[in-house]
Design a protein around this motif. Sequence first.
Motif, mmCIF file in Angstrom:
data_model
loop_
_atom_site.group_PDB
_atom_site.id
_atom_site.type_symbol
_atom_site.label_atom_id
_atom_site.label_comp_id
_atom_site.label_asym_id
_atom_site.label_seq_id
_atom_site.Cartn_x
_atom_site.Cartn_y
_atom_site.Cartn_z
ATOM 1 N N THR A 234 0.819 -1.213 0.000
ATOM 2 C CA THR A 234 0.000 0.000 0.000
ATOM 3 C C THR A 234 0.847 1.255 0.000
ATOM 4 O O THR A 234 0.593 2.181 -0.773
ATOM 5 C CB THR A 234 -0.947 0.013 1.210
ATOM 6 N N ARG A 237 2.514 1.724 -3.417
ATOM 7 C CA ARG A 237 1.598 2.206 -4.454
ATOM 8 C C ARG A 237 1.279 3.684 -4.259
ATOM 9 O O ARG A 237 1.277 4.464 -5.215
ATOM 10 C CB ARG A 237 0.306 1.379 -4.432
ATOM 11 N N ASP A 238 1.009 4.077 -3.018
ATOM 12 C CA ASP A 238 0.701 5.486 -2.743
ATOM 13 C C ASP A 238 1.889 6.380 -3.084
ATOM 14 O O ASP A 238 1.712 7.471 -3.631
ATOM 15 C CB ASP A 238 0.319 5.663 -1.269
ATOM 16 N N GLU A 241 2.178 6.820 -6.853
ATOM 17 C CA GLU A 241 1.101 7.634 -7.425
ATOM 18 C C GLU A 241 1.137 9.070 -6.935
ATOM 19 O O GLU A 241 0.286 9.884 -7.316
ATOM 20 C CB GLU A 241 -0.248 6.993 -7.095
ATOM 21 N N ASP A 243 0.559 10.079 -3.916
ATOM 22 C CA ASP A 243 -0.466 10.315 -2.889
ATOM 23 C C ASP A 243 0.247 10.629 -1.575
ATOM 24 O O ASP A 243 0.354 9.800 -0.680
ATOM 25 C CB ASP A 243 -1.360 9.080 -2.752
ATOM 26 N N SER A 246 -1.526 10.140 1.891
ATOM 27 C CA SER A 246 -1.583 8.765 2.391
ATOM 28 C C SER A 246 -0.216 8.293 2.883
ATOM 29 O O SER A 246 -0.118 7.577 3.876
ATOM 30 C CB SER A 246 -2.099 7.821 1.298
#
Length: 322
Positions: A234, A237-238, A241, A243, A246
Motif C-alpha cells: 500500500t 503504491r501510494d 502515485e 499520494d 496517504s
Amino acid sequence: MMIASAALALSLALSGQAAPASVALGAAPGQDESAVVAELTIMAKPQGPAVWLVEKDGAKLYILGSAPPLPHQLKWQSPRLNKALDKASLVLVPPEAAVGVTQVAGFVLKLGGGLRQPLGKALEDQLPPDLKARFVESRTQARKGAGEYRNWKPAVAGFLLLSDFRQAAGLSEAKPVSTIERMAKARKLKVKAVGQYRMSAVTAIAGKLSPEDQLYCLRVALDEVAYDGAHSTTIGRDWAEGDLASVRARYRASAAQRCLTHVPGGAALLEKGLVQTADAMTEALKRPGVTVAVVDLGFLLPADGVLDRLKAQGATITSPVE
C-alpha cells in the motif's frame, strides 16, 4: 538508499536514508506553520511520486522524496522527473553508508567482534520467551533458520533479520535511489553522494549497547518486520502515485532511527546525516542550472528538516499537491 537506504543497512545504526531524530510528518501544515509550506507556489498534481522544486538565484533543485523500502517490482513513471534529469548536470543521492546489509555485515564480521555473542552462547537461548517467539516467527517468515543469527547479539540479529525479511517479501532497501542512479547513468550524468557515514562510528555505538538496549533494538526491528508485512504494497503504491497525504499517514520513524535515538551517540549520528543532506542541497543551489536529488521524506518534511532549512536560506519552494 537505504543507509540506505537505505541504508544503516545493517539498519542497526545506519541507514544513510534514516530519518532525523523525530519523524513526525503529520498532516500537511497550515499556511502559517512550518516554512515547508509557507508562501509556497502550489501546482497541479503531476504523474508520479512527489517532487519538490527548490529555486534560488536562478538555480533549480528538483527533490524526489523517497520512502524506502519499496517493492522490487513497483512500476512508476514521472514525466516531470524525466524532464528534470534531461536538463540536469548533477544527481545527489543519500550518504554512501546507505548500502545493502551484506556489505555492512562484512565490515562488522572483520571489525565488530563486540557485536557477536560470547563463545558458546546462542542468540535464541538468551532471549526472553516472548521475544524468542516473535523472533522465531519472523525468521520463519523470512525463510531463515536459527543458525543464520545464532552468533549475533540481539540488536544486530534483529536488523539482519529485518533485511532478510524484506528480501523475502520482495522489498528493496535500495529503491528508489538505485532507479534514479540508473536513469542518471543512461543520461551520462554525474552522481554524487551527499556525504558518508564512518562505519567505525556506527560499530562503536552498536558495540556499547547495554543488554537492555540490545533487547529494545531487537523489539523495534521485529516491530518493523510486522509493519512492513502489513503495509509493503500500500505505501509503495501510494508513493508511486504521488499520494503524499496517504504516505504521510503511514510513514514513520524507521527501526534504525528508533534504536539510535534510544542509545548514547545515536541522535548525533542521525543529526549528522541531516546536516550533510541540507548542506549538499545548499551547495547545489549555488551551481547554475539544474540538479536532481533523492532525499528521504523523514529528512525532507519535518519541522527544521531539509525544506525548512532551505526556505530559511531564502530559497523558493514549489510543493506537490497532496
